[in-house]
Write an enzyme that holds these catalytic residues in place. Structure first.
Site, PDB file in Angstrom:
ATOM      1  N   ARG A  66     -10.211  -0.282  15.458  1.00  0.00           N
ATOM      2  CA  ARG A  66     -10.177   0.643  13.972  1.00  0.00           C
ATOM      3  C   ARG A  66     -11.414  -0.231  12.727  1.00  0.00           C
ATOM      4  NH1 ARG A  66      -4.180   1.426  10.676  1.00  0.00           N
ATOM      5  NH2 ARG A  66      -4.685  -1.395  10.017  1.00  0.00           N
ATOM      6  N   TYR A  87      17.693  30.060   7.286  1.00  0.00           N
ATOM      7  CA  TYR A  87      16.128  30.421   8.266  1.00  0.00           C
ATOM      8  C   TYR A  87      16.375  30.532   9.446  1.00  0.00           C
ATOM      9  CZ  TYR A  87      13.615  30.129   3.380  1.00  0.00           C
ATOM     10  OH  TYR A  87      13.043  30.201   1.730  1.00  0.00           O
ATOM     11  N   MET A 127      12.243  24.356   1.952  1.00  0.00           N
ATOM     12  CA  MET A 127      11.241  23.261   1.165  1.00  0.00           C
ATOM     13  C   MET A 127      12.090  22.585   0.068  1.00  0.00           C
ATOM     14  SD  MET A 127       8.005  25.103  -0.977  1.00  0.00           S
ATOM     15  CE  MET A 127       7.598  25.996   0.411  1.00  0.00           C
ATOM     16  N   LYS A 151       1.049  -1.291  -0.421  1.00  0.00           N
ATOM     17  CA  LYS A 151      -0.119   0.117  -0.218  1.00  0.00           C
ATOM     18  C   LYS A 151       0.843   1.357  -0.130  1.00  0.00           C
ATOM     19  CE  LYS A 151      -0.173   0.447   5.118  1.00  0.00           C
ATOM     20  NZ  LYS A 151      -1.552   0.109   5.742  1.00  0.00           N
TER      21      LYS A 151
HETATM   22  C1  LIG Z   1      -3.914  -3.856   7.911  1.00  0.00           C
HETATM   23  C2  LIG Z   1      -2.230  -4.507   8.016  1.00  0.00           C
HETATM   24  N1  LIG Z   1      -1.699  -5.294   8.000  1.00  0.00           N
HETATM   25  C3  LIG Z   1      -0.116  -5.779   7.987  1.00  0.00           C
HETATM   26  C4  LIG Z   1       0.458  -3.770   7.842  1.00  0.00           C
HETATM   27  C5  LIG Z   1       1.853  -4.420   7.734  1.00  0.00           C
HETATM   28  O1  LIG Z   1       2.383  -3.439   8.634  1.00  0.00           O
HETATM   29  P1  LIG Z   1       3.928  -3.573   8.750  1.00  0.00           P
HETATM   30  O2  LIG Z   1       4.236  -2.580   8.056  1.00  0.00           O
HETATM   31  O3  LIG Z   1       4.679  -3.463  10.363  1.00  0.00           O
HETATM   32  O4  LIG Z   1       4.888  -4.959   8.676  1.00  0.00           O
HETATM   33  C6  LIG Z   1      -0.542  -2.678   7.938  1.00  0.00           C
HETATM   34  C7  LIG Z   1       0.334  -1.466   8.168  1.00  0.00           C
HETATM   35  O5  LIG Z   1       0.040  -0.738   8.423  1.00  0.00           O
HETATM   36  C8  LIG Z   1      -1.789  -2.650   7.808  1.00  0.00           C
HETATM   37  O6  LIG Z   1      -2.186  -2.033   7.989  1.00  0.00           O
END
Ligand SMILES: Cc1ncc(COP(=O)(O)O)c(C=O)c1O
Length: 368
Positions: free
Chosen positions: A132, A261, A309, A34
């Protein structure tokens, strides 16, 4: 334009994958790609991993999943985000696995499948302590009744997520694992079977026994950083991301010269000051300037004054760097090594924030 670059070392990604697999023994990996693979480029990372044998990925949004399919990824893709009605058709079309995390989601699935004579694949998520997404534990009976009475629904997995698996104190994580095992037992008592049951993230891989579940959802560790400083670091991983930026100007300044700055930094002696073409808009954390440094030809040099920046300055003291050479901001190369974890600790952040903060004009390139 010359400017900041991130070099993604695919060979290190593959080595990390193998190291984690070796540590786990029988469990398989679902690699979490992701947020553009935590800034590493999801399509390129997933392609390399798929070629190496990885059969399962997770992303957050449906769009991230489509990007992977467009790049030719044919493995399983789990979508973590909250279900939306608009996902169902896309999930069927793209063979995604959806996240079912609320009893109302089953109604959405049932009405879609009776209308379309098809159901998307999905995993059911329980909340065991993250607060969550996820069904409440006391909704397990209702959920499992629905699943056992509706064979057309393609439930393939059951999962939950740890809130504290990368902490030193693990009692809450053990509590969560205990709750999840109870849920699983209940599911089996309804005669349900799942292709995959998964719970662990990077912290759990390092901190907790993995033998109960068959897939591990791993993110940070595969990118070569430890999720926190409280985990046992008993696995050899390599930083996949190398963040570098060019020296575009060097000037000799007198003792007491104020830099950047606010004038919060003054030279303590006559020094060579380099201007680096990379700023907080490109991903270098601004607060790192207080005690921060960069790597150049095997040595560390102090960041001089506030990061701007688009640029920041470095005090090379009496060493004269070559204009056009690059400094290492983090990661490792032939000359230097600066870990994201070190920076994260210093600025009270996490490697997750630092890696996903790569932005702006930073160009990604890949090295096999
Ligand atoms: C639902 C879920 N599973 C697994 C992971 C993977 O976590 P990590 O990067 O700590 O291995 C995440 C990451 O935030 C997550 O949101």
């Amino acid at each position: 334009m010359i400017g900041p670059r991130v070099v993604i070392h695919i060979d290190r990604l593959i080595k990390n994958y193998d190291q984690i697999k070796n540590k786990l023994g029988r469990s398989n990996l679902m690699v979490v790609v992701k947020a553009n693979a935590y800034g590493h480029g999801s399509a390129r990372c997933a392609s390399a991993l798929e070629k190496h044998g990885c059969k399962s990925f997770a992303v957050f949004s449906i769009e991230e999943g489509i990007e992977l399919r467009d790049a030719g990824i044919s493995s399983d893709i789990l979508i973590f985000s909250k279900l939306d009605i608009s996902y169902l058709e896309l999930a069927v079309k793209n063979n995604f696995i959806l996240n079912i995390s609320n009893l109302k989601d089953f109604d959405i699935l049932k009405s879609f499948s009776s209308k379309n004579k098809n159901s998307p694949r999905f995993h059911v998520k329980f909340d065991t302590g993250m607060t969550r997404l996820g069904l409440n534990i006391n909704e397990a009976d209702r959920a499992f009744k629905i699943l056992s009475h509706n064979d057309e629904l393609k439930c393939e997995g059951l999962y939950s997520h740890f809130a504290t698996a990368d902490e030193g104190e693990l009692s809450f994580a053990h509590e969560q694992a205990g709750k999840f095992k109870e849920i699983l037992k209940k599911a089996y008592s309804f005669g349900l079977e799942f292709k995959t049951v998964h719970f662990s993230n990077s912290g759990a891989v390092l901190n907790l026994d993995q033998n109960d579940f068959d897939i591990v959802r791993v993110g940070m560790l595969i990118y070569g950083a430890f999720p926190s400083n409280e985990v046992p670091k008993d696995i050899e991983i390599l930083p996949v991301m190398e963040f570098v930026a060019p020296i575009v100007e060097v000037r000799r300044v007198e003792k007491g010269t104020q830099i950047s700055y606010g004038g919060v930094y003054k030279t303590e002696k006559e020094s060579n000051i380099g201007v680096i073409q990379c700023g907080f808009a490109d991903g270098i954390p601004r607060s790192w300037y207080k005690n921060g440094y960069v790597g150049y030809k095997g040595k560390h040099y102090k960041i001089a004054g506030r990061i701007c920046m688009d640029q920041f300055m470095v005090n090379f003291e009496d060493d004269l760097p070559n204009q056009g050479d690059e400094v290492l901001i983090f990661g490792s190369n032939d000359f230097n090594s600066i870990s994201m974890e070190t920076i994260a600790e210093e600025i009270e952040s996490t490697p997750y924030v630092i890696a996903t903060g790569i932005n702006g004009r930073t160009k990604l390139s890949y090295q096999n």
